[in-house]
Design a protein around this motif. Sequence first.
Motif, PDB file in Angstrom:
ATOM      1  N   MET A   1      54.901  32.632  62.010  1.00  0.00           N
ATOM      2  CA  MET A   1      53.925  32.970  61.011  1.00  0.00           C
ATOM      3  C   MET A   1      54.742  33.901  59.962  1.00  0.00           C
ATOM      4  N   ILE A   2      55.482  34.752  60.257  1.00  0.00           N
ATOM      5  CA  ILE A   2      56.351  35.375  59.579  1.00  0.00           C
ATOM      6  C   ILE A   2      56.974  34.594  58.431  1.00  0.00           C
ATOM      7  N   ALA A   3      57.804  33.571  59.060  1.00  0.00           N
ATOM      8  CA  ALA A   3      58.495  32.539  58.174  1.00  0.00           C
ATOM      9  C   ALA A   3      57.650  31.908  57.089  1.00  0.00           C
ATOM     10  N   ILE A   4      56.375  31.267  57.501  1.00  0.00           N
ATOM     11  CA  ILE A   4      55.408  30.941  56.656  1.00  0.00           C
ATOM     12  C   ILE A   4      55.073  31.648  55.586  1.00  0.00           C
ATOM     13  N   ALA A   5      54.778  32.964  56.111  1.00  0.00           N
ATOM     14  CA  ALA A   5      54.358  34.139  54.992  1.00  0.00           C
ATOM     15  C   ALA A   5      55.548  34.062  53.837  1.00  0.00           C
ATOM     16  N   GLY A   6      56.841  34.051  54.392  1.00  0.00           N
ATOM     17  CA  GLY A   6      57.903  33.810  53.341  1.00  0.00           C
ATOM     18  C   GLY A   6      58.017  32.756  52.333  1.00  0.00           C
ATOM     19  N   LEU A   7      57.309  31.664  52.880  1.00  0.00           N
ATOM     20  CA  LEU A   7      57.446  30.563  52.174  1.00  0.00           C
ATOM     21  C   LEU A   7      56.223  30.334  51.217  1.00  0.00           C
ATOM     22  N   THR A   8      55.286  31.207  51.375  1.00  0.00           N
ATOM     23  CA  THR A   8      53.926  31.223  50.735  1.00  0.00           C
ATOM     24  C   THR A   8      53.613  32.204  49.697  1.00  0.00           C
ATOM     25  N   ALA A   9      53.463  31.990  48.530  1.00  0.00           N
ATOM     26  CA  ALA A   9      53.149  32.952  47.659  1.00  0.00           C
ATOM     27  C   ALA A   9      52.056  33.873  47.650  1.00  0.00           C
ATOM     28  N   CYS A  10      52.017  35.197  47.177  1.00  0.00           N
ATOM     29  CA  CYS A  10      50.707  36.118  47.603  1.00  0.00           C
ATOM     30  C   CYS A  10      50.028  36.298  46.243  1.00  0.00           C
ATOM     31  N   ASN A  11      49.890  35.207  45.712  1.00  0.00           N
ATOM     32  CA  ASN A  11      49.087  35.101  44.280  1.00  0.00           C
ATOM     33  C   ASN A  11      47.953  34.062  44.184  1.00  0.00           C
ATOM     34  N   GLY A  12      47.499  33.857  43.068  1.00  0.00           N
ATOM     35  CA  GLY A  12      46.265  33.092  42.713  1.00  0.00           C
ATOM     36  C   GLY A  12      46.877  31.716  42.591  1.00  0.00           C
ATOM     37  N   ASN A  13      48.090  31.703  42.129  1.00  0.00           N
ATOM     38  CA  ASN A  13      48.545  29.980  41.966  1.00  0.00           C
ATOM     39  C   ASN A  13      48.391  29.182  43.209  1.00  0.00           C
ATOM     40  N   LYS A  14      48.098  28.041  42.779  1.00  0.00           N
ATOM     41  CA  LYS A  14      47.811  26.945  43.926  1.00  0.00           C
ATOM     42  C   LYS A  14      48.387  25.627  43.508  1.00  0.00           C
ATOM     43  N   PHE A  15      48.861  25.031  44.457  1.00  0.00           N
ATOM     44  CA  PHE A  15      49.002  23.522  44.337  1.00  0.00           C
ATOM     45  C   PHE A  15      48.223  22.455  44.687  1.00  0.00           C
ATOM     46  N   HIS A  16      47.871  21.396  44.186  1.00  0.00           N
ATOM     47  CA  HIS A  16      46.735  20.482  44.577  1.00  0.00           C
ATOM     48  C   HIS A  16      47.262  19.021  44.977  1.00  0.00           C
ATOM     49  N   VAL A  17      46.584  18.605  46.222  1.00  0.00           N
ATOM     50  CA  VAL A  17      46.719  17.267  46.836  1.00  0.00           C
ATOM     51  C   VAL A  17      45.341  16.628  46.681  1.00  0.00           C
ATOM     52  N   ASP A  18      45.359  15.429  46.016  1.00  0.00           N
ATOM     53  CA  ASP A  18      44.308  14.485  46.240  1.00  0.00           C
ATOM     54  C   ASP A  18      44.773  13.098  46.374  1.00  0.00           C
ATOM     55  N   GLY A  19      43.488  12.308  46.367  1.00  0.00           N
ATOM     56  CA  GLY A  19      43.715  10.770  46.722  1.00  0.00           C
ATOM     57  C   GLY A  19      42.565   9.940  47.361  1.00  0.00           C
ATOM     58  N   VAL A  20      42.835   8.971  47.700  1.00  0.00           N
ATOM     59  CA  VAL A  20      42.028   8.247  48.540  1.00  0.00           C
ATOM     60  C   VAL A  20      42.477   7.537  49.692  1.00  0.00           C
ATOM     61  N   VAL A  21      41.627   7.606  50.930  1.00  0.00           N
ATOM     62  CA  VAL A  21      42.192   7.009  52.044  1.00  0.00           C
ATOM     63  C   VAL A  21      41.265   5.845  52.404  1.00  0.00           C
ATOM     64  N   ASP A  22      41.726   4.597  52.082  1.00  0.00           N
ATOM     65  CA  ASP A  22      40.842   3.400  52.064  1.00  0.00           C
ATOM     66  C   ASP A  22      40.620   3.159  53.768  1.00  0.00           C
ATOM     67  N   GLY A  23      39.432   2.970  53.789  1.00  0.00           N
ATOM     68  CA  GLY A  23      38.654   2.616  55.130  1.00  0.00           C
ATOM     69  C   GLY A  23      38.395   4.206  55.868  1.00  0.00           C
ATOM     70  N   ALA A  24      38.519   5.343  55.351  1.00  0.00           N
ATOM     71  CA  ALA A  24      38.040   6.210  55.833  1.00  0.00           C
ATOM     72  C   ALA A  24      36.497   6.543  55.180  1.00  0.00           C
ATOM     73  N   ASN A  25      35.850   7.382  55.945  1.00  0.00           N
ATOM     74  CA  ASN A  25      34.411   7.888  55.390  1.00  0.00           C
ATOM     75  C   ASN A  25      33.969   9.392  55.618  1.00  0.00           C
ATOM     76  N   ASP A  26      32.999   9.784  55.537  1.00  0.00           N
ATOM     77  CA  ASP A  26      32.573  11.114  55.614  1.00  0.00           C
ATOM     78  C   ASP A  26      32.593  11.572  57.015  1.00  0.00           C
ATOM     79  N   SER A  27      32.999  10.966  57.855  1.00  0.00           N
ATOM     80  CA  SER A  27      33.377  11.573  59.185  1.00  0.00           C
ATOM     81  C   SER A  27      34.774  11.742  59.667  1.00  0.00           C
ATOM     82  N   THR A  28      35.579  11.386  58.434  1.00  0.00           N
ATOM     83  CA  THR A  28      37.066  11.374  58.640  1.00  0.00           C
ATOM     84  C   THR A  28      37.668  12.821  58.081  1.00  0.00           C
ATOM     85  N   THR A  29      38.310  13.070  59.195  1.00  0.00           N
ATOM     86  CA  THR A  29      38.959  14.627  58.910  1.00  0.00           C
ATOM     87  C   THR A  29      40.589  14.681  58.638  1.00  0.00           C
ATOM     88  N   LEU A  30      40.952  15.194  57.539  1.00  0.00           N
ATOM     89  CA  LEU A  30      42.500  15.156  57.450  1.00  0.00           C
ATOM     90  C   LEU A  30      42.907  16.535  57.566  1.00  0.00           C
TER      91      LEU A  30
END
Length: 353
Positions: free
Chosen positions: A1-30
């Motif tokens: 977890m210390i390594a992860i903390a070193g990889l992640t910024a401690c600020n409000g900047n964020k990255f975004h990932v979006d898209g579509v999973v064909d064949g999924a529905n509102d019971s699908t979790t990623l």
Amino acid sequence: MIAIAGLTACNGNKFHVDGVVDGANDSTTLVLEQSSNGEWFVIDTIKVDKNGKFSVSAPAPEVPSIYQLRYGGQSICFPIDSLDHLTINAKLPNFAVDYTIAGSEHAEQIMQIDKDAMAFAGGKGTEAELQAWKDKLSRQIVVDPSGIVAYYTINKYIDGKPLFDPLNDNDLRIIGAVANAFNSFRPNDPRTDYLVNQLLEGQRRRRSMSAPTDTVYADVASIIDIKLQDYDGKEYSLAKVAAENRVVLLDFTIYQTEYSPQINKILNDIYQAYHNRGLAIYQVSLDQDNVAWRQAAQNLPWITVFDPHSVNSQYVGSYNVTGMPTTFIIRNGEIVERVEDVTRLKAAVAKYM
């Protein structure tokens, strides 16, 4: 977890990932996960809507990092560099196979690597085909050895076996190119120590095995002659250059790398300081083609030669070059020092002048 903390910024900047999973529905979790040298940590869970659409944001990493989007036991890997915005479109049931990524050149490169790797999984493909693919990847790595794609590639596994095996001399040289590049240009990256330790362990295990007697491992050893041509087609013998000069720097490099100008500036400072006192530089280009080398070589005052075999050169094996740049100091026909950290090269040369 210390390594992860070193990889992640401690600020409000964020990255975004979006898209579509064909064949999924509102019971699908990623699940969105981040890698720390092969260990995966959950960043967020994502509910897909009834049309298969999803969207997730997370704190931007301080350094480029590897993430994966997981559905059950299937995963799609991708890199994130700061404020990236990626779009991933996938299909069920083959989530990890039927997908595309857009929004980042590096993400698209890793997608292609993973899809190519699938063609060899399960023993598919011949040894020659696998080696040809690895040679292609090696050429890509040496162009940008300190990049996130290079890091991902040398840590890729197929059927539980490393694609680049530290017990294979050619593979170890590629691993070394990445480890040395991270050590030189990303010293504060949380992955650098891991890569350097991986290289050192591979070298230790290789040296414990039987090795050819003409391979240079020791700090002091007689030189192995190199005969290659410069950009005018004139052949230069390293042994002859060493016989005619008090001290010779044998430098293995790749002009296509982003750090090449910086390295050549250091070499030029050394050359200008000592060439009137008997110093010569014999620089070997391991570029995959000679275009970048020719453009730089014609403006350099020292001997620059080109090896068309690139990182698969016999001289790379003979001199046990595991990363670029690697420089040897030769005095009176013998290698007296091996220098992989260019920042200490000038001080090292001064001892022999």
